[in-house]
Design a protein around this motif. Structure first.
Motif, PDB file in Angstrom:
ATOM      1  N   THR A 141      -9.401  -1.689   3.642  1.00 20.34           N
ATOM      2  CA  THR A 141     -10.479  -1.162   2.807  1.00 20.34           C
ATOM      3  C   THR A 141     -10.425   0.347   2.650  1.00 20.34           C
ATOM      4  N   TRP A 145     -13.016   2.883   0.378  1.00 20.92           N
ATOM      5  CA  TRP A 145     -14.057   3.802   0.841  1.00 20.92           C
ATOM      6  C   TRP A 145     -13.602   5.254   0.857  1.00 20.92           C
ATOM      7  N   HIS A 147     -12.041   6.302  -1.809  1.00 24.50           N
ATOM      8  CA  HIS A 147     -11.965   6.535  -3.252  1.00 24.50           C
ATOM      9  C   HIS A 147     -10.564   6.998  -3.654  1.00 24.50           C
ATOM     10  N   ARG A 232     -19.079  -4.567   0.398  1.00 22.45           N
ATOM     11  CA  ARG A 232     -19.621  -3.607  -0.575  1.00 22.45           C
ATOM     12  C   ARG A 232     -19.903  -2.268   0.095  1.00 22.45           C
ATOM     13  N   LEU A 234     -18.203  -1.040   2.321  1.00 25.59           N
ATOM     14  CA  LEU A 234     -16.891  -0.426   2.506  1.00 25.59           C
ATOM     15  C   LEU A 234     -16.218  -0.123   1.170  1.00 25.59           C
ATOM     16  N   GLY A 235     -16.950  -0.314   0.077  1.00 26.26           N
ATOM     17  CA  GLY A 235     -16.436   0.041  -1.240  1.00 26.26           C
ATOM     18  C   GLY A 235     -15.719  -1.060  -1.987  1.00 26.26           C
TER      19      GLY A 235
END
Length: 262
Positions: A141, A145, A147, A232, A234-235
């Protein structure tokens, strides 16, 4: 502590790792004519790698806690064929993924608990496996997270999101205090002798019982709601994991939703 040959990484594990790398490259570059096949190979091989690391964590922790027999059993080679029950450790977890998109490793390394002193050590040995899945989930992930998804092909993003879902489900389910799962192994040393004896007959069926309960619609929905809420945070959005599973099941017609977003 075992000879070097007992701790040398197995060619079987290296082969699975190579399949993970090659199929991951195929997903990333779009090299494969059938991207779903590449996603299937990548996720399945990466899942088997995580299963091997899960069991290795149990074994390595047991070795340093006093069970010096671990090395001679071949558990430190990361060879899945050395596990006590290949069916529980590899075959069933892969089937769980294919059938229901559920990550559920089965513990199958034999630890001579009589060699280990101290309740905390027993608990740490049991916790080491699912903590490996937690670490694997963090790695999967991280691009989300952090980006850091610019330039990441959408199909690879879907595959990574689905793999993260498997690791999260594996960690959560394995930490359940159910006989036969690692979560029970964490608390077992702290239970009375009477309670341990009463729970012992149920240990062989704990894994199957949990999987059966997840087929009950209400339980399944509640469980995956919790899993997706964590992802979610964790992005990783629901669409990513859904399309990852959709791509993984290449033998079925692709969802038009994923086709549009792909």
């Amino acid at each position: 502590m075992g000879t070097a040959s007992h701790q040398r990484i197995s060619p079987v594990f290296l082969g699975v790792t190579a399949v993970t790398a090659v199929s991951g490259w195929a997903v990333w570059t779009g090299f494969a004519e059938q991207p779903g096949v590449a996603v299937f190979l990548f996720v399945t091989a990466a899942w088997v790698v995580s299963l091997c690391l899960h069991e290795y964590a149990h074994a390595r922790t047991a070795l340093h806690s006093g069970d010096i027999s671990i090395a001679s059993k071949g558990y430190l080679t990361l060879n899945p064929l050395k596990y006590t029950h290949a069916l529980l450790s590899i075959v069933l977890p892969v089937l769980f993924v294919i059938m229901g998109g559920i990550g559920l490793p089965g513990g199958a390394v034999f630890i001579e608990r009589g060699r280990i002193r101290g309740r905390w050590r027993h608990s740490v040995i049991s916790a080491a496996g699912p903590l490996t899945n937690v670490l694997f989930a963090v790695v999967c992930t991280a691009p989300f997270w952090l980006h850091a998804l610019d330039g990441v092909p959408v199909t690879f993003r879907y595959a990574l999101g689905f793999l993260a879902l498997l690791q999260v489900t594996a960690a959560i389910l394995n930490f359940l205090p159910v006989p036969g799962l690692d979560g029970y192994g964490v608390i077992e040393p702290w239970l009375s002798y009477r309670v341990r004896r009463q729970a012992e007959p149920f240990a062989p069926f704990g894994l199957i019982a949990v999987f059966a309960l997840l087929w009950i619609p209400e339980i399944n929905v509640a469980f995956f709601d919790a899993v997706h809420a964590l992802l979610r945070a964790l992005g990783v959005d629901d669409l990513t994991t859904y399309c990852g599973w959709d791509a993984y099941r290449f033998w079925r017609s692709a969802s038009p939703v994923c086709a549009v977003h792909g």
